[in-house]
Design a protein around this motif. Structure first.
Motif: not given
Length: 451
Positions: A73-77, A135-143, A189-190, A194-203
């Protein structure tokens, strides 16, 4: 585009020896971002890597594989750079980029002409704190991730066995979970996860920026200040201890999957360089791995494959730089007319030799020489030099450990090799998985039925 780095393999770490005679410059920004620079002026190229201290071993049950999913997801903008722009800009500037997730880290990298380093920094700084998780990018990337898992694991007999093996070998260590995640977790995954994981560790205060190439250290530090200094740090709470409970008996399993050949994997619980009071043991285990599988003249290849012809392939592996204690592994595929039980007996016989007899001075010196040769060879790669600095820093050893590798390996004695074989390579610490090949037609029929 997204590669998955599961773990280092046998003698992969000697590349850190390439740093032994080189100068690494360090600078820490006010927000906690550590910047490491190694100047290498042989070609006008720079490798830039951002390492985050988070990987699959950080994940609780229910969201296994989320570090790998976030890598995708880090490549999704972001606000500034919509989905697809990151890769397009890198390509327009003649660069290459990718990312990988492991048990102990997630890393992103670009290789570009050195004068374009600012392009890399601007993009990485933007997505470090301003990622869009839609959500729409997550749906694509889940596939995409589901298909990746199918190809890399579900349709790969060796990988499938390895996944089941790890789940058995570890009781409560997070290394029991696959880096890519369990299927049920991936499917659920929701965006909120992902948002919670990103906020927690990507700093910035949970990251290391590594640059190797045709650059000046101070200029890189100035550039890092320009693009990263304004990013706000996070309150990173340390993980709770995740110590594996003691294993008190051999564990065995049979994995039945469609495959052409049977195979065997054996794993002994061992420490790593990060294990307290185990540094000398870790280097001795590194040399022991080389004795067994350090080239064509090593014991497994010369004895089991070419000599007794019990196996068509046999190898040993040990990852010295892991955040948590791991496994010393042996893998083999039996020759025609031989069974996995024959292989197990032969591999245990090789272990017994190491426990009973000292490695000869000549053999020990040959293994050490090969380690040094590997280090010289790897010195030509700026990418792998940067990777070793980032890995050592991220698992908690510190990049300075790179300078010690050659001397520590050279200090290992035959007595130490025998001692670690006796101490760790015992049945009470052993797990074994046998691959029982099932007809491939069943797999092909299942694929057709799913279409």
């Amino acid at each position: 585009m997204k590669k998955q780095l599961i773990s280092a393999t046998l003698l992969a770490l000697p590349i850190i020896a390439a740093q032994a005679d080189s100068k690494v410059s360090e600078h820490v920004l006010g927000n906690g971002l550590k910047v490491l620079v190694k100047e290498d002026h042989r070609s006008p190229v720079a490798v830039s890597q951002v390492w985050y201290k988070v990987g699959s071993s950080y994940e609780p049950g229910g969201i296994t594989g989320i570090s790998h999913m976030l890598e995708h997801m880090m490549f999704k903008g972001t606000d500034k750079h919509p989905a697809g722009e990151f890769s397009r800009i890198i390509a327009e500037n003649g660069g290459e980029e990718n990312a990988f997730t492991g048990q102990d880290y997630t890393a992103y990298f670009q290789t570009m002409e050195a004068s374009r380093l600012a392009v890399s920094f601007e993009l990485e700084a933007d997505r470090m704190r301003y990622l869009h998780l839609l959500p729409e990018e997550l749906k694509k990337e889940l596939q995409v991730v589901t298909e990746e898992r199918r190809m890399r694991t579900d349709d790969n007999p060796q990988a499938k066995m390895g996944e089941h093996f790890n789940a058995m070998a570890y009781s409560n260590s997070p290394y029991k979970h696959p880096v890519i995640g369990w299927p049920a977790d991936i499917a659920n995954y929701t965006v909120e996860d992902l948002q919670a994981w990103y906020q927690r560790w990507y700093a910035p205060n949970n990251a290391t920026l590594v640059v190797v190439g045709d650059v000046q250290a101070q200029a890189v530090f100035d550039l890092a200040e320009k693009y990263f200094a304004a990013l706000k740090p996070s309150d990173i709470k340390p993980l709770k201890p995740q110590a594996e409970i003691e294993q008190i008996g051999v564990r065995k399993m049979t994995v039945k999957v469609p495959a052409k050949l049977p195979s065997l994997v054996m794993g002994y619980k061992v420490p790593s360089l990060t294990t307290p009071n185990a540094e000398s043991d870790a280097y001795a285990l590194e040399v022991l791995a080389g004795v067994l599988d350090g080239g064509s003249s090593a014991r497994l290849s010369s004895g089991l494959v070419r000599g007794k012809q019990i196996a068509v392939a046999a190898g040993a592996g040990y990852s010295i730089a892991t955040r948590l204690p791991s496994l010393f592994e042996l893998e083999a595929t039996p020759a025609e007319g031989k069974s996995v039980q024959d292989l197990e007996k032969a591999l245990k016989a090789e272990i017994s030799k190491l426990q009973d007899q000292l490695v000869s001075a000549e053999e020990l010196q040959r293994i050490k020489a090969q380690v040094l040769a590997s280090a010289v060879y790897e010195r030509d790669s700026g990418f792998y030099q940067a990777m070793q600095l980032g890995m050592l820093e991220t698992v908690g050893l510190g990049w300075q450990k790179a300078d010690e590798y050659v001397a520590k390996v050279n200090q290992v004695t035959a007595e130490q090799v025998r001692e670690v074989a006796r101490k760790y390579l015992i049945d009470d610490h052993l797990s074994i998985a046998y691959l029982d090949p099932q007809p491939l037609q069943a797999q092909q029929a299942a694929v057709k039925g799913a279409k």
